[in-house]
Scaffold this motif. Structure first.
Motif, PDB file in Angstrom:
ATOM      1  N   ALA A   1     -20.472  15.914 -12.470  1.00  0.00           N
ATOM      2  CA  ALA A   1     -19.605  14.807 -12.446  1.00  0.00           C
ATOM      3  C   ALA A   1     -19.136  14.432 -11.092  1.00  0.00           C
ATOM      4  N   LYS A   2     -18.696  15.314 -10.424  1.00  0.00           N
ATOM      5  CA  LYS A   2     -18.316  15.189  -8.834  1.00  0.00           C
ATOM      6  C   LYS A   2     -19.554  14.842  -8.005  1.00  0.00           C
ATOM      7  N   ARG A   3     -20.706  15.444  -7.969  1.00  0.00           N
ATOM      8  CA  ARG A   3     -21.944  15.255  -7.331  1.00  0.00           C
ATOM      9  C   ARG A   3     -22.457  13.584  -7.479  1.00  0.00           C
ATOM     10  N   LYS A   4     -22.345  13.207  -8.875  1.00  0.00           N
ATOM     11  CA  LYS A   4     -22.657  11.878  -9.333  1.00  0.00           C
ATOM     12  C   LYS A   4     -21.502  10.944  -8.778  1.00  0.00           C
ATOM     13  N   PHE A   5     -20.311  11.112  -8.756  1.00  0.00           N
ATOM     14  CA  PHE A   5     -19.548  10.234  -8.341  1.00  0.00           C
ATOM     15  C   PHE A   5     -19.525  10.190  -6.730  1.00  0.00           C
ATOM     16  N   ASP A   6     -19.732  11.192  -6.029  1.00  0.00           N
ATOM     17  CA  ASP A   6     -20.074  10.984  -4.415  1.00  0.00           C
ATOM     18  C   ASP A   6     -21.201  10.208  -4.365  1.00  0.00           C
ATOM     19  N   GLU A   7     -22.301  10.296  -5.053  1.00  0.00           N
ATOM     20  CA  GLU A   7     -23.460   9.688  -5.080  1.00  0.00           C
ATOM     21  C   GLU A   7     -23.087   8.097  -5.152  1.00  0.00           C
ATOM     22  N   LEU A   8     -22.570   7.827  -6.101  1.00  0.00           N
ATOM     23  CA  LEU A   8     -22.105   6.464  -6.314  1.00  0.00           C
ATOM     24  C   LEU A   8     -21.529   5.745  -5.581  1.00  0.00           C
ATOM     25  N   LEU A   9     -20.477   6.186  -4.837  1.00  0.00           N
ATOM     26  CA  LEU A   9     -19.578   5.682  -3.984  1.00  0.00           C
ATOM     27  C   LEU A   9     -20.339   5.355  -2.763  1.00  0.00           C
ATOM     28  N   LYS A  10     -21.585   5.801  -2.514  1.00  0.00           N
ATOM     29  CA  LYS A  10     -22.311   5.451  -1.419  1.00  0.00           C
ATOM     30  C   LYS A  10     -23.126   4.047  -1.593  1.00  0.00           C
ATOM     31  N   TYR A  11     -23.023   3.510  -2.825  1.00  0.00           N
ATOM     32  CA  TYR A  11     -23.826   2.343  -3.231  1.00  0.00           C
ATOM     33  C   TYR A  11     -22.758   1.089  -3.005  1.00  0.00           C
ATOM     34  N   SER A  12     -21.507   1.294  -2.723  1.00  0.00           N
ATOM     35  CA  SER A  12     -20.710   0.263  -2.356  1.00  0.00           C
ATOM     36  C   SER A  12     -21.233  -0.375  -1.093  1.00  0.00           C
ATOM     37  N   ASN A  13     -20.627  -1.459  -0.698  1.00  0.00           N
ATOM     38  CA  ASN A  13     -20.969  -2.482   0.386  1.00  0.00           C
ATOM     39  C   ASN A  13     -20.255  -1.724   1.488  1.00  0.00           C
ATOM     40  N   HIS A  14     -20.598  -2.110   2.726  1.00  0.00           N
ATOM     41  CA  HIS A  14     -19.908  -1.665   3.855  1.00  0.00           C
ATOM     42  C   HIS A  14     -18.490  -1.530   3.943  1.00  0.00           C
TER      43      HIS A  14
ATOM     44  N   ALA B   1       0.751  -1.162   0.124  1.00  0.00           N
ATOM     45  CA  ALA B   1       0.105  -0.004  -0.094  1.00  0.00           C
ATOM     46  C   ALA B   1       0.827   1.109   0.038  1.00  0.00           C
ATOM     47  N   GLU B   2       2.007   1.172   0.754  1.00  0.00           N
ATOM     48  CA  GLU B   2       2.881   2.415   0.954  1.00  0.00           C
ATOM     49  C   GLU B   2       3.426   2.719  -0.656  1.00  0.00           C
ATOM     50  N   ARG B   3       3.577   1.532  -1.356  1.00  0.00           N
ATOM     51  CA  ARG B   3       4.192   1.937  -2.817  1.00  0.00           C
ATOM     52  C   ARG B   3       3.160   2.529  -3.827  1.00  0.00           C
ATOM     53  N   THR B   4       2.033   2.529  -3.295  1.00  0.00           N
ATOM     54  CA  THR B   4       0.887   3.074  -4.175  1.00  0.00           C
ATOM     55  C   THR B   4       0.813   4.554  -4.293  1.00  0.00           C
ATOM     56  N   THR B   5       0.661   4.967  -5.503  1.00  0.00           N
ATOM     57  CA  THR B   5       0.641   6.563  -5.555  1.00  0.00           C
ATOM     58  C   THR B   5      -0.681   6.975  -4.683  1.00  0.00           C
ATOM     59  N   LYS B   6      -0.290   8.057  -4.105  1.00  0.00           N
ATOM     60  CA  LYS B   6      -1.364   8.918  -3.106  1.00  0.00           C
ATOM     61  C   LYS B   6      -1.929   9.948  -3.830  1.00  0.00           C
ATOM     62  N   PHE B   7      -3.271  10.258  -3.326  1.00  0.00           N
ATOM     63  CA  PHE B   7      -3.921  11.345  -4.153  1.00  0.00           C
ATOM     64  C   PHE B   7      -4.324  12.338  -2.962  1.00  0.00           C
ATOM     65  N   LYS B   8      -4.598  13.543  -3.473  1.00  0.00           N
ATOM     66  CA  LYS B   8      -5.248  14.567  -2.659  1.00  0.00           C
ATOM     67  C   LYS B   8      -6.890  14.308  -1.967  1.00  0.00           C
ATOM     68  N   ASN B   9      -7.344  13.694  -2.989  1.00  0.00           N
ATOM     69  CA  ASN B   9      -8.757  13.543  -2.827  1.00  0.00           C
ATOM     70  C   ASN B   9      -9.263  12.017  -3.192  1.00  0.00           C
ATOM     71  N   TYR B  10     -10.415  11.424  -2.340  1.00  0.00           N
ATOM     72  CA  TYR B  10     -10.482   9.874  -2.625  1.00  0.00           C
ATOM     73  C   TYR B  10      -9.485   9.033  -2.342  1.00  0.00           C
ATOM     74  N   ASN B  11      -8.366   9.285  -1.453  1.00  0.00           N
ATOM     75  CA  ASN B  11      -7.124   8.301  -1.521  1.00  0.00           C
ATOM     76  C   ASN B  11      -7.730   6.914  -0.916  1.00  0.00           C
ATOM     77  N   GLU B  12      -8.529   7.155   0.004  1.00  0.00           N
ATOM     78  CA  GLU B  12      -8.905   5.599   0.710  1.00  0.00           C
ATOM     79  C   GLU B  12      -9.672   4.926  -0.313  1.00  0.00           C
ATOM     80  N   GLN B  13     -10.784   5.254  -0.947  1.00  0.00           N
ATOM     81  CA  GLN B  13     -11.360   4.745  -2.037  1.00  0.00           C
ATOM     82  C   GLN B  13     -10.464   4.063  -3.110  1.00  0.00           C
ATOM     83  N   ILE B  14      -9.513   5.023  -3.611  1.00  0.00           N
ATOM     84  CA  ILE B  14      -8.417   4.609  -4.580  1.00  0.00           C
ATOM     85  C   ILE B  14      -7.660   3.243  -3.846  1.00  0.00           C
ATOM     86  N   MET B  15      -7.365   3.566  -2.763  1.00  0.00           N
ATOM     87  CA  MET B  15      -6.497   2.309  -2.051  1.00  0.00           C
ATOM     88  C   MET B  15      -7.353   1.158  -1.919  1.00  0.00           C
TER      89      MET B  15
END
Length: 601
Positions: A537-550, A209-223
């Protein structure tokens, strides 16, 4: 209807799905595509499962260990608190090789009190076709079959074996473990060895995980998505699976059930694109070698999908004795789609090889091999681009001139030209430019609908298709092109429903599609961003993320009304689209200075 509230643990050899109540409901050993050991996911009565339950009852929560694929299920009981740390061992040995046995370890960590539990260990080997028998040995419990194909499984534990198998109450007074393995163990298995494997596996995932590129936003979802894609990478061959499961239906009660435990060239290639952007070049190189090994001859025998060890024949059969997920039959093993012709596959392959030429200093031998593959693929494109095919969605009983397939034939020629320039093979450029222009003219002439003001799903139809949104992503058109803008708007208008996207609405082999295809919703977000609709686009993306599981995991499909997940799980295609979209919206990578500051304690 249940949601797919499962966590996944794995080690590059196989993987297990564990419910939010701590039950192992899907596990195939020794490999991803082996017959199941536990398959309650596909038949609650017959499939078999492996669970721990609190005698007094418990509040149960579940999370992943920070930046790892170790799943922690916490039981807060009347009589105490304990956690199950589920993992499949994976770490480097002192000799530099990887330790990744076909084992699942359930490490029970006592937090407080003396909680009383019962264990339900109910393996049903070989897809539960025949009875599984259990015998006791001084060191282990053995489960095995006596009819059909012989198979066996070994259980080791620090607890009383008779109590474990007999579902007798056990009081937890210290840390305990249960290890199930496809193989008999040569060394004694005890709590200290189980703990050491847990810590070594944790260190492996933290380092990765440490070798994975980090981002300013959405980093945990990307990880989380990156960690999942790594789990779907078969260590031995470099193949990347589409999903861990088979036969989870696109719609409950329908027959759109497929086995996804294989390597689709299209899906896997998109994964490679994303993983290289995240800094994991070794995943890309291993996959490239997997592809090269599959293409030894100078003919066009390239399939859309292969087995994880490069198997070319993936005969599809049904398991009628299993009731299916939520009674959605049939349960299938194997996938007949391997025989299909899909012309987009050529562009996908050439695009990946082009990326790899950019990223790696390739040896002459490797370069020559790849250049031979490129030239052969473009010969195949020249012969086939004007023919109809089955398309990206694998329509089983008809062929069409699908727009996406034509666009990807254009991509094959375009990337071929770029590779020829890199390798100074200029004599091919004029001929391939002519091919590229010819394909583009053909698409503009035959795929554009004046009535819809959009590029359609296929020639001679007014139907729209979400795959056409990828025209911009593959460089066929710019985001500010008026025709692309109006295509995005038309596709959104026709295919969006309740904030989610259909792949297409027209009837196919199985009637009218009735669920949302998760990846298409991410494609829409990307396209809206590219045509300048950034806030939407950002509003739709944030809404989509809510539909993942726990746990932040996605399957292939979503129900339009309930937003419950459907289809095979967890799905590589959905997560790579999530990463791709998140990177676009993230506002850049974390700088080296920010990274250093983040590491100062």
């Amino acid at each position: 209807m249940n949601n797919l509230n499962y966590g996944v643990v794995g080690n590059g050899k196989s993987a297990a799905l564990i419910s939010d109540k701590g039950s192992v409901d899907w596990l195939c050993l020794p490999k991803f595509d082996s017959p199941s050991i536990f398959a309650a996911l596909l038949d609650k009565e017959k499939g078999g499962h492996f669970s721990l339950v609190s005698v007094a009852g418990a509040d149960i929560t579940q999370r992943y260990e920070f930046h790892s694929n170790i799943l922690i299920t916490r039981f807060e009981c009347v009589d105490g608190i304990f956690e199950i740390h589920d993992f499949m061992p994976r770490y480097k040995t002192e000799h530099g090789s990887y330790y990744l046995p076909p084992d699942l370890i359930r490490y029970i960590k006592l937090i407080e009190g003396k909680p009383k539990i019962k264990i339900h260990f109910d393996p049903r080997l070989e897809y539960a076709k025949f009875d599984t028998h259990i015998t006791f040995n001084g060191k282990y419990v053995k489960a095995y079959t006596t009819k059909g194909s012989y198979d066996s499984l070994y259980l080791y534990t620090s607890m009383d074996k008779l109590s474990v198998v007999g579902q007798l109450p056990i009081t937890i007074e210290k840390d305990e473990f249960i290890l199930i393995s496809y193989n008999q163990k040569l060394l004694a298995q005890d709590i200290s060895r189980a703990y050491l494997k847990l810590q070594r596996t944790k260190v492996y995932w933290l380092d990765w995980a440490e070798r994975t590129t980090k981002f300013k936003n959405y980093n945990e979802q990307i990880m989380r998505s990156a960690l999942l894609l790594k789990l779907l990478s078969y260590h031995k061959s470099g193949a990347i699976l589409a999903a861990i499961t088979t036969s989870l239906p696109e719609t409950i009660g329908e027959v759109r059930n497929w086995d996804y435990r294989f390597c689709w060239i299209r899906d896997a290639s998109m994964v490679i694109k994303v993983m290289t952007m995240l800094g994991h070049f070794n995943v890309a190189l291993k996959y490239l070698n997997f592809i090269i090994d599959l293409l030894p001859d100078k003919d066009e025998k390239i399939q859309i999908m292969y087995g994880i060890n490069g198997e070319k024949k993936l005969t599809e059969t049904e398991l009628p004795h299993l009731s299916g997920y939520e009674n959605s039959k049939p349960v299938r093993v194997g996938n007949a789609a391997y025989k299909q012709k899909q012309n987009d596959i050529y562009g996908i392959l050439v695009d990946v090889i082009y990326q790899l030429f950019h990223l790696f200093t390739t040896s002459l031998e490797h370069s020559e091999e790849l250049w031979t593959i490129i030239r052969n693929i473009i010969k195949v494109v020249e012969r086939n681009w004007q023919k109809p095919d089955k398309g990206i969605w694998e329509i089983r009983h008809s062929t069409k001139h699908f727009t996406f397939s034509k666009v990807l034939c254009w991509v094959a020629a375009d990337r071929g030209i770029k590779i020829a320039e890199l390798l100074h093979q200029t004599e091919y450029i004029k001929k391939w430019n002519h091919l590229k222009d010819k394909i583009k003219d053909d698409i503009f002439k035959n795929a554009w609908s004046e009535e819809k003001q959009a590029f359609t799903q296929a020639y001679e139809t007014e139907d729209l298709d979400a795959s056409v949104l990828l025209m911009e992503a593959y460089g066929f058109m710019e985001g500010d092109d008026p025709k692309f803008k109006s295509t995005v708007k038309a596709i959104q208008k026709e295919l969006e429903h309740n904030g989610l996207m259909y792949r297409y609405k027209n009837k196919d082999d199985f009637g009218q599609p009735s669920s949302a295809f998760t990846i298409c919703s991410f494609w829409l977000v990307r396209s809206l961003y590219k045509i300048g609709e950034k806030e939407e686009a950002k509003r739709k993306f944030d809404e989509l993320l809510k539909y993942s599981n726990h746990l932040g995991l996605f399957s292939e499909d979503l129900d339009f009304e309930t937003k419950k997940m459907l289809g095979n799980f967890p799905q590589a295609y959905s997560h790579l689209a999530l990463i791709d979209t998140a990177m676009l919206l993230a506002g850049g990578e974390i700088s080296s200075e920010e990274k250093i500051l983040g590491n100062i304690w």
